[in-house]
Design a protein around this motif. Structure first.
Motif, PDB file in Angstrom:
ATOM      1  N   ALA A   6      47.743 -66.086 -61.750  1.00 45.54           N
ATOM      2  CA  ALA A   6      47.806 -65.327 -62.993  1.00 45.54           C
ATOM      3  C   ALA A   6      46.539 -65.379 -63.834  1.00 45.54           C
ATOM      4  O   ALA A   6      46.370 -64.563 -64.727  1.00 45.54           O
ATOM      5  CB  ALA A   6      48.982 -65.835 -63.848  1.00 45.54           C
ATOM      6  N   ASP A   7      45.643 -66.337 -63.585  1.00 47.84           N
ATOM      7  CA  ASP A   7      44.515 -66.538 -64.484  1.00 47.84           C
ATOM      8  C   ASP A   7      43.202 -66.126 -63.827  1.00 47.84           C
ATOM      9  O   ASP A   7      42.820 -66.683 -62.806  1.00 47.84           O
ATOM     10  CB  ASP A   7      44.414 -68.011 -64.894  1.00 47.84           C
ATOM     11  CG  ASP A   7      45.637 -68.470 -65.653  1.00 47.84           C
ATOM     12  OD1 ASP A   7      46.297 -67.613 -66.258  1.00 47.84           O
ATOM     13  OD2 ASP A   7      45.915 -69.685 -65.642  1.00 47.84           O
ATOM     14  N   PRO A   8      42.468 -65.180 -64.432  1.00 50.37           N
ATOM     15  CA  PRO A   8      41.188 -64.769 -63.841  1.00 50.37           C
ATOM     16  C   PRO A   8      40.064 -65.717 -64.210  1.00 50.37           C
ATOM     17  O   PRO A   8      40.106 -66.426 -65.209  1.00 50.37           O
ATOM     18  CB  PRO A   8      40.955 -63.393 -64.460  1.00 50.37           C
ATOM     19  CG  PRO A   8      41.573 -63.520 -65.814  1.00 50.37           C
ATOM     20  CD  PRO A   8      42.779 -64.403 -65.640  1.00 50.37           C
ATOM     21  N   THR A   9      39.038 -65.722 -63.398  1.00 55.71           N
ATOM     22  CA  THR A   9      37.758 -66.341 -63.720  1.00 55.71           C
ATOM     23  C   THR A   9      36.748 -65.207 -63.879  1.00 55.71           C
ATOM     24  O   THR A   9      36.721 -64.285 -63.075  1.00 55.71           O
ATOM     25  CB  THR A   9      37.306 -67.293 -62.593  1.00 55.71           C
ATOM     26  OG1 THR A   9      38.262 -68.345 -62.466  1.00 55.71           O
ATOM     27  CG2 THR A   9      35.942 -67.878 -62.891  1.00 55.71           C
ATOM     28  N   TRP A  10      35.940 -65.275 -64.924  1.00 57.28           N
ATOM     29  CA  TRP A  10      34.950 -64.228 -65.157  1.00 57.28           C
ATOM     30  C   TRP A  10      33.598 -64.678 -64.610  1.00 57.28           C
ATOM     31  O   TRP A  10      33.120 -65.770 -64.931  1.00 57.28           O
ATOM     32  CB  TRP A  10      34.827 -63.917 -66.649  1.00 57.28           C
ATOM     33  CG  TRP A  10      36.102 -63.438 -67.244  1.00 57.28           C
ATOM     34  CD1 TRP A  10      36.863 -64.084 -68.178  1.00 57.28           C
ATOM     35  CD2 TRP A  10      36.792 -62.222 -66.942  1.00 57.28           C
ATOM     36  NE1 TRP A  10      37.981 -63.342 -68.473  1.00 57.28           N
ATOM     37  CE2 TRP A  10      37.971 -62.193 -67.734  1.00 57.28           C
ATOM     38  CE3 TRP A  10      36.538 -61.162 -66.079  1.00 57.28           C
ATOM     39  CZ2 TRP A  10      38.880 -61.139 -67.686  1.00 57.28           C
ATOM     40  CZ3 TRP A  10      37.447 -60.107 -66.030  1.00 57.28           C
ATOM     41  CH2 TRP A  10      38.592 -60.102 -66.820  1.00 57.28           C
ATOM     42  N   LEU A  11      33.007 -63.857 -63.792  1.00 61.84           N
ATOM     43  CA  LEU A  11      31.711 -64.137 -63.206  1.00 61.84           C
ATOM     44  C   LEU A  11      30.653 -63.340 -63.965  1.00 61.84           C
ATOM     45  O   LEU A  11      30.686 -62.103 -63.971  1.00 61.84           O
ATOM     46  CB  LEU A  11      31.688 -63.761 -61.725  1.00 61.84           C
ATOM     47  CG  LEU A  11      32.854 -64.286 -60.870  1.00 61.84           C
ATOM     48  CD1 LEU A  11      32.639 -63.900 -59.414  1.00 61.84           C
ATOM     49  CD2 LEU A  11      33.013 -65.785 -61.019  1.00 61.84           C
ATOM     50  N   GLU A  12      29.733 -64.045 -64.603  1.00 69.18           N
ATOM     51  CA  GLU A  12      28.775 -63.417 -65.515  1.00 69.18           C
ATOM     52  C   GLU A  12      27.342 -63.639 -65.033  1.00 69.18           C
ATOM     53  O   GLU A  12      26.848 -64.756 -65.058  1.00 69.18           O
ATOM     54  CB  GLU A  12      28.921 -64.017 -66.924  1.00 69.18           C
ATOM     55  CG  GLU A  12      30.349 -64.087 -67.455  1.00 69.18           C
ATOM     56  CD  GLU A  12      30.852 -62.759 -67.983  1.00 69.18           C
ATOM     57  OE1 GLU A  12      30.121 -61.756 -67.843  1.00 69.18           O
ATOM     58  OE2 GLU A  12      31.974 -62.733 -68.517  1.00 69.18           O
ATOM     59  N   SER A  13      26.711 -62.579 -64.567  1.00 76.18           N
ATOM     60  CA  SER A  13      25.291 -62.616 -64.259  1.00 76.18           C
ATOM     61  C   SER A  13      24.661 -61.244 -64.442  1.00 76.18           C
ATOM     62  O   SER A  13      23.479 -61.138 -64.767  1.00 76.18           O
ATOM     63  CB  SER A  13      25.050 -63.111 -62.828  1.00 76.18           C
ATOM     64  OG  SER A  13      23.688 -63.106 -62.512  1.00 76.18           O
ATOM     65  N   GLY A  33      30.291 -72.631 -57.516  1.00 78.17           N
ATOM     66  CA  GLY A  33      29.956 -72.069 -58.824  1.00 78.17           C
ATOM     67  C   GLY A  33      28.547 -71.549 -58.973  1.00 78.17           C
ATOM     68  O   GLY A  33      28.076 -71.377 -60.094  1.00 78.17           O
ATOM     69  N   GLY A  34      27.843 -71.279 -57.887  1.00 77.90           N
ATOM     70  CA  GLY A  34      26.476 -70.786 -57.993  1.00 77.90           C
ATOM     71  C   GLY A  34      26.404 -69.270 -57.906  1.00 77.90           C
ATOM     72  O   GLY A  34      27.331 -68.605 -57.440  1.00 77.90           O
ATOM     73  N   ALA A  35      25.279 -68.730 -58.369  1.00 83.53           N
ATOM     74  CA  ALA A  35      25.044 -67.285 -58.281  1.00 83.53           C
ATOM     75  C   ALA A  35      23.566 -67.049 -58.004  1.00 83.53           C
ATOM     76  O   ALA A  35      22.702 -67.678 -58.617  1.00 83.53           O
ATOM     77  CB  ALA A  35      25.456 -66.591 -59.573  1.00 83.53           C
TER      78      ALA A  35
END
Length: 431
Positions: A57-64, A97-99
């Motif tokens: 139910a819970d999203p994670t937001w990926l910000e780059s 957790g890397g981008a």
């Protein structure tokens, strides 16, 4: 480059559930791309500059990304790729957790493909080029030959060939090893937006600006099937994992599902009351079709019972009432500004900063928004004159390098009405 976990509301059950209707809510702008991992995990790309990763139910937001995100693609359950209007491709390590940003394009990146066989990522961009990025390291190679923007790409199963669709109306086939164009598979009279390969069956399906929805022989380009209807443009296509269903989304809000075992239209569903279908993806078992459009919500319908669950809401972020009933200034705001900007003190999950307290504020100074380098330290003060100038010649000319979309309000009266509306709607209010 960070992964920022936040909680959003999800209607119904987890996204992996099939044969149930559900929605995923939390984005701050239209959903432009959707990808599904083998586990059923869903990723969504949005106009709000973010990628949403949905498990349970819970999203994670990926910000780059620094502008709208157009496409997402899972390489496996722990690796994701996204492409955006910031000319960049981002590789996400979901486990650690890397981008990592791949940069080199000079236009919006609109399509992605991956070959596990040779470890290459392909990107289609509006600079007319195709990028080939070695994931194990090394310099990219850019394939040139299209005379206009490239919208989509797909690898052959063995990774030796790459197929590309372009606004120049062609689908071309490239030798990956040499980077040379092998053949021009077809020339359509209008731009080609999307394509799907079925190598096992020997065909390629494509969708075009004029509404063309066609299936051609993978070797010769000879026409095999034509599902063109009086709806345009074709914006999205998706094949289910079993390669028995082909879904097609168009600019008028329909989702057509073709049974490719019989070449019959199994479903032709009006999915939106207003606006296009930007993105489509099937669940791993092919029982649900996920879709994105103008709303900030991803919808998922059971294919077998699509009609039983109704369309997307008629209350998009831009219009919560009939635009014809609104005063002109508010109508201009809804059309030009409301997808990116809120009038509340917080910017929220939007592609632009809040307009709250706009007049007299220096550009680039809202605390909860990350600006482009162009606006950091800007000497622009927002006033009647500067807002009028912004929309008179367009943001791209008034502030070169801005992330704001290229748009103008040509009529002076419309600009004046918008400014009058903004002056009262953005004024700070006492609690």
């Amino acid at each position: 480059m960070r992964l920022l976990a936040v909680i959003a509301i999800v209607i119904c059950a987890a996204p992996a559930v099939a044969q149930d209707f559900f929605t995923l809510k939390g984005h701050g702008g239209p959903v432009m791309g959707i990808a599904v991992a083998p586990s059923g995990k869903v990723a969504t790309a949005s106009f709000d500059n973010s990628v949403g990763l949905w498990a349970e139910a819970d999203p994670t937001w990926l910000e780059s990304h620094r502008a709208a995100v157009n496409r997402v693609m899972f390489l496996d359950d722990t690796t994701l790729v996204s492409a955006g209007d910031d000319f960049a491709v981002v590789l996400w390590d979901l486990e650690n957790g890397g981008a990592h940003r791949f940069e080199g394009h000079e236009g919006k990146v609109m399509g992605l493909a991956y070959s596990k066989e040779n470890g290459l990522l392909a990107s289609a961009a509006w600079d007319g080029r195709i990028g080939l990025w070695p994931l194990e390291g090394g310099d990219p190679v850019f394939l040139e030959g299209h005379t206009s923007g490239v919208n989509d790409v797909a690898f052959s199963a063995d990774g030796t060939l790459l197929y590309s669709a372009s606004s120049d109306g062609t689908v071309r086939v490239w030798d990956v090893a040499t980077g040379a164009e092998k053949i021009q598979l077809l020339r359509h009279g209008f731009g080609v937006n999307t394509l799907v390969l079925n190598e096992k069956a020997g065909w390629l399906a494509y969708g075009a600006v004029d509404g063309g929805t066609r299936v051609v022989d993978l070797e010769t380009g000879e026409g095999l099937r034509d599902f063109t209807l009086d709806r345009r443009p074709i914006l999205a296509m998706a094949m289910d994992p079993a390669q028995t269903q082909l879904a097609v989304g168009d600019g008028e809000g329909y989702i057509m599902v073709i049974d490719v075992t019989t070449w019959r239209i199994a479903r032709d569903f009006r999915a939106t009351r207003r606006g296009p279908i930007w993105a489509l993806a099937f669940s791993p078992n092919g029982e649900n079709i996920h879709a994105g459009g103008l709303e900030d919500i991803m919808y998922s319908w059971p294919v077998a019972t699509m009609d039983a669950h109704g369309t997307m809401s008629d209350t998009t972020r831009s219009f919560h009432e009939d635009p014809a009933t609104l005063p002109n200034g508010e109508r201009q705001f809804k059309r030009k500004c409301s997808i990116c900007h809120t009038l509340k003190p917080s910017s929220g999950r939007r592609a632009g900063p809040t307009l709250y307290g706009l007049f007299g504020r220096r550009a680039g100074t809202v605390d909860d928004y990350t600006y482009s380098d162009t606006l950091n330290g800007s000497d622009i003060i927002w006033s009647d004159e500067t807002i009028d100038g912004l929309f008179d010649i367009g943001p791209d000319h008034y502030i070169p390098g801005t992330k704001m979309p290229m748009q103008r309000i040509v009529k002076p009266g419309d600009r004046a009405d918008l400014i009058d509306y903004l002056r009262q709607a953005t004024a700070p209010r006492e609690n």
